[in-house]
Design a protein around this motif. Structure first.
Motif, PDB file in Angstrom:
ATOM      1  N   TRP A 203      10.904  -1.844   5.828  1.00 19.30           N
ATOM      2  CA  TRP A 203      10.432  -2.071   4.458  1.00 19.30           C
ATOM      3  C   TRP A 203       8.941  -1.765   4.316  1.00 19.30           C
ATOM      4  O   TRP A 203       8.499  -1.299   3.255  1.00 19.30           O
ATOM      5  N   CYS A 204       8.172  -1.996   5.369  1.00 19.45           N
ATOM      6  CA  CYS A 204       6.741  -1.662   5.326  1.00 19.45           C
ATOM      7  C   CYS A 204       6.527  -0.155   5.204  1.00 19.45           C
ATOM      8  O   CYS A 204       5.510   0.292   4.658  1.00 19.45           O
ATOM      9  N   LEU A 205       7.467   0.615   5.714  1.00 17.18           N
ATOM     10  CA  LEU A 205       7.340   2.073   5.654  1.00 17.18           C
ATOM     11  C   LEU A 205       7.554   2.626   4.249  1.00 17.18           C
ATOM     12  O   LEU A 205       7.042   3.702   3.925  1.00 17.18           O
ATOM     13  N   VAL A 206       8.289   1.905   3.415  1.00 17.57           N
ATOM     14  CA  VAL A 206       8.635   2.429   2.090  1.00 17.57           C
ATOM     15  C   VAL A 206       7.398   2.775   1.255  1.00 17.57           C
ATOM     16  O   VAL A 206       7.298   3.904   0.748  1.00 17.57           O
ATOM     17  N   PRO A 207       6.431   1.855   1.071  1.00 18.43           N
ATOM     18  CA  PRO A 207       5.263   2.230   0.271  1.00 18.43           C
ATOM     19  C   PRO A 207       4.432   3.344   0.907  1.00 18.43           C
ATOM     20  O   PRO A 207       3.840   4.165   0.188  1.00 18.43           O
ATOM     21  N   ILE A 208       4.395   3.391   2.245  1.00 22.71           N
ATOM     22  CA  ILE A 208       3.640   4.457   2.926  1.00 22.71           C
ATOM     23  C   ILE A 208       4.267   5.816   2.621  1.00 22.71           C
ATOM     24  O   ILE A 208       3.579   6.782   2.274  1.00 22.71           O
ATOM     25  N   PHE A 209       5.593   5.879   2.725  1.00 19.68           N
ATOM     26  CA  PHE A 209       6.273   7.141   2.443  1.00 19.68           C
ATOM     27  C   PHE A 209       6.279   7.451   0.944  1.00 19.68           C
ATOM     28  O   PHE A 209       6.361   8.630   0.569  1.00 19.68           O
ATOM     29  N   ALA A 210       6.202   6.424   0.117  1.00 21.44           N
ATOM     30  CA  ALA A 210       6.093   6.662  -1.332  1.00 21.44           C
ATOM     31  C   ALA A 210       4.762   7.340  -1.658  1.00 21.44           C
ATOM     32  O   ALA A 210       4.700   8.240  -2.512  1.00 21.44           O
ATOM     33  N   ILE A 211       3.702   6.919  -0.972  1.00 22.14           N
ATOM     34  CA  ILE A 211       2.399   7.575  -1.155  1.00 22.14           C
ATOM     35  C   ILE A 211       2.477   9.026  -0.687  1.00 22.14           C
ATOM     36  O   ILE A 211       1.975   9.938  -1.353  1.00 22.14           O
ATOM     37  N   ALA A 212       3.120   9.235   0.461  1.00 20.97           N
ATOM     38  CA  ALA A 212       3.291  10.603   0.958  1.00 20.97           C
ATOM     39  C   ALA A 212       4.100  11.443  -0.039  1.00 20.97           C
ATOM     40  O   ALA A 212       3.809  12.631  -0.240  1.00 20.97           O
ATOM     41  N   ALA A 213       5.101  10.822  -0.670  1.00 16.68           N
ATOM     42  CA  ALA A 213       5.908  11.528  -1.666  1.00 16.68           C
ATOM     43  C   ALA A 213       5.059  11.897  -2.884  1.00 16.68           C
ATOM     44  O   ALA A 213       5.198  13.000  -3.440  1.00 16.68           O
ATOM     45  N   LYS A 214       4.185  10.990  -3.291  1.00 18.95           N
ATOM     46  CA  LYS A 214       3.292  11.296  -4.419  1.00 18.95           C
ATOM     47  C   LYS A 214       2.410  12.493  -4.088  1.00 18.95           C
ATOM     48  O   LYS A 214       2.171  13.373  -4.935  1.00 18.95           O
ATOM     49  N   GLU A 215       1.950  12.543  -2.843  1.00 15.89           N
ATOM     50  CA  GLU A 215       1.123  13.670  -2.416  1.00 15.89           C
ATOM     51  C   GLU A 215       1.934  14.961  -2.372  1.00 15.89           C
ATOM     52  O   GLU A 215       1.440  16.027  -2.742  1.00 15.89           O
TER      53      GLU A 215
ATOM     54  N   PHE B 156      13.274   5.474  -4.188  1.00 16.69           N
ATOM     55  CA  PHE B 156      14.610   4.929  -4.472  1.00 16.69           C
ATOM     56  C   PHE B 156      15.558   5.212  -3.314  1.00 16.69           C
ATOM     57  O   PHE B 156      16.309   4.324  -2.875  1.00 16.69           O
ATOM     58  N   LEU B 157      15.535   6.434  -2.793  1.00 12.50           N
ATOM     59  CA  LEU B 157      16.418   6.787  -1.686  1.00 12.50           C
ATOM     60  C   LEU B 157      16.108   5.964  -0.433  1.00 12.50           C
ATOM     61  O   LEU B 157      17.016   5.524   0.276  1.00 12.50           O
ATOM     62  N   LEU B 158      14.833   5.735  -0.173  1.00 17.93           N
ATOM     63  CA  LEU B 158      14.451   4.942   1.002  1.00 17.93           C
ATOM     64  C   LEU B 158      14.878   3.484   0.847  1.00 17.93           C
ATOM     65  O   LEU B 158      15.320   2.847   1.810  1.00 17.93           O
ATOM     66  N   ILE B 159      14.763   2.951  -0.352  1.00 16.46           N
ATOM     67  CA  ILE B 159      15.198   1.576  -0.614  1.00 16.46           C
ATOM     68  C   ILE B 159      16.711   1.460  -0.427  1.00 16.46           C
ATOM     69  O   ILE B 159      17.209   0.496   0.181  1.00 16.46           O
ATOM     70  N   VAL B 160      17.448   2.453  -0.931  1.00 18.36           N
ATOM     71  CA  VAL B 160      18.906   2.460  -0.770  1.00 18.36           C
ATOM     72  C   VAL B 160      19.275   2.498   0.711  1.00 18.36           C
ATOM     73  O   VAL B 160      20.178   1.778   1.162  1.00 18.36           O
ATOM     74  N   ILE B 161      18.569   3.322   1.484  1.00 17.44           N
ATOM     75  CA  ILE B 161      18.829   3.419   2.927  1.00 17.44           C
ATOM     76  C   ILE B 161      18.610   2.056   3.586  1.00 17.44           C
ATOM     77  O   ILE B 161      19.433   1.602   4.397  1.00 17.44           O
ATOM     78  N   ASN B 162      17.523   1.383   3.238  1.00 17.25           N
ATOM     79  CA  ASN B 162      17.227   0.078   3.844  1.00 17.25           C
ATOM     80  C   ASN B 162      18.256  -0.984   3.467  1.00 17.25           C
ATOM     81  O   ASN B 162      18.575  -1.865   4.270  1.00 17.25           O
ATOM     82  N   ILE B 163      18.749  -0.907   2.242  1.00 14.33           N
ATOM     83  CA  ILE B 163      19.732  -1.900   1.796  1.00 14.33           C
ATOM     84  C   ILE B 163      21.096  -1.644   2.433  1.00 14.33           C
ATOM     85  O   ILE B 163      21.761  -2.569   2.923  1.00 14.33           O
TER      86      ILE B 163
END
Length: 285
Positions: free
Chosen positions: A30-42, A64-71
């Motif tokens: 879950w900690c990775l989600v915001p980090i990868f979201a920033i990378a996605a924005k870039e 959204f896809l990363l959250i779905v994967i985690n769930i």
């Protein structure tokens, strides 16, 4: 610039080490989600650097896809009797195939850019293929930790990072002192063949360290896996450079003083992690 890079690195390294060694796999995911979201924005700026709507649309899609994967696939339920969940295996395999394709795009650049540079759909797909398999690979390796070997997964993640850091550092110094022959001038004019060779040679220090602490490993296989992972990391770097060049962007972002964006820090890992994880599963599991 160098001072900023050092200060930022000194701040980030303890956080990275704490995450990979001491944060439980589920929370780590879950900690990775915001980090990868920033990378996605870039990455969104590679798709269209002038359109915030496009950038945020891509960011939301990836998050959204990363959250779905985690769930759907909790990190503490990924491995069963030494086998990784089939969905994760599939995503990692797709990631490896993408890096084969991406390497071909890099080799044939700038001709290959004619196929995708004006297609937001393709650049969006390339971004998902770059980020999601890396995310999945990180979780897969990290979740190999158990009550018997609580740091095993963290050690594997750290080893991949060490290989990438060794390759980058060796390439930098070898390129500066010995570099004469350009590696791929149309993609990244500063990189040289001598730098690549120096980086690969430096990664052998990691092999020496692993053999010292774990002498039961097969030396030849370890050398091959290390070199393949290092070469993959080099193409991860070149791939991002290719997309930045087409988008006419110097740094993917400004969130990390002296380093640029998150993508600028993880570009090598986006390729190295899926390739290493794929080999690890095929050879050792």
């Amino acid at each position: 610039m160098l001072k900023q890079r050092i200060i930022t690195a000194l701040c980030l390294i303890p956080l990275v080490l704490a995450g990979i060694f001491w944060v439980p796999a589920v929370y780590f995911a879950w900690c990775l989600v915001p980090i990868f979201a920033i990378a996605a924005k870039e990455w969104g700026s590679f798709i269209d650097k002038d359109c915030n709507v496009t950038q945020w649309s891509f960011t939301v899609t990836v998050a959204f896809l990363l959250i779905v994967i985690n769930i759907m696939f909790p990190a503490d339920e990924l491995w069963f009797k030494g086998h990784l969940h089939p969905m994760f295996q599939a995503i990692i395999s797709i990631g490896v195939l993408w890096w084969i394709v991406s390497s071909a795009l890099v080799f044939s650049f700038p001709k290959s850019a004619k196929v995708w540079q004006n297609s937001q759909m393709l650049k969006s797909m390339f971004g998902q293929l770059t980020l999601i398999p890396c995310f999945v690979s990180l979780i897969a390796l990290k979740s190999l930790s158990s009550s018997v070997e609580p740091y095993f997964g963290g050690v594997l993640v750290f080893l991949v990072m060490l290989v990438v850091w060794a390759a980058d550092t060796g390439a930098y110094f070898a390129g500066k002192s010995l570099g004469k022959h350009k590696l791929m001038p149309s993609v990244s004019p500063a990189k040289t063949l001598e730098g690549l060779a120096g980086g690969l040679l430096t990664t052998m220090l990691i092999v020496v360290g692993v053999m010292y602490f774990s002498p039961e490993q097969e030396l030849g296989l370890l050398v091959v896996v290390t070199l393949v992972t290092a070469i993959a990391s080099a193409f991860g770097d070149l791939s991002e450079s290719m997309f930045k060049r087409v988008a006419d962007i110097k740094d993917s972002g400004k969130i990390l003083p002296g380093h640029g964006g998150v993508l600028d820090r993880i570009d090598s890992l986006t390729a190295a992690l899926p390739v290493f994880t794929f080999i690890y599963i095929a050879m050792w599991m």
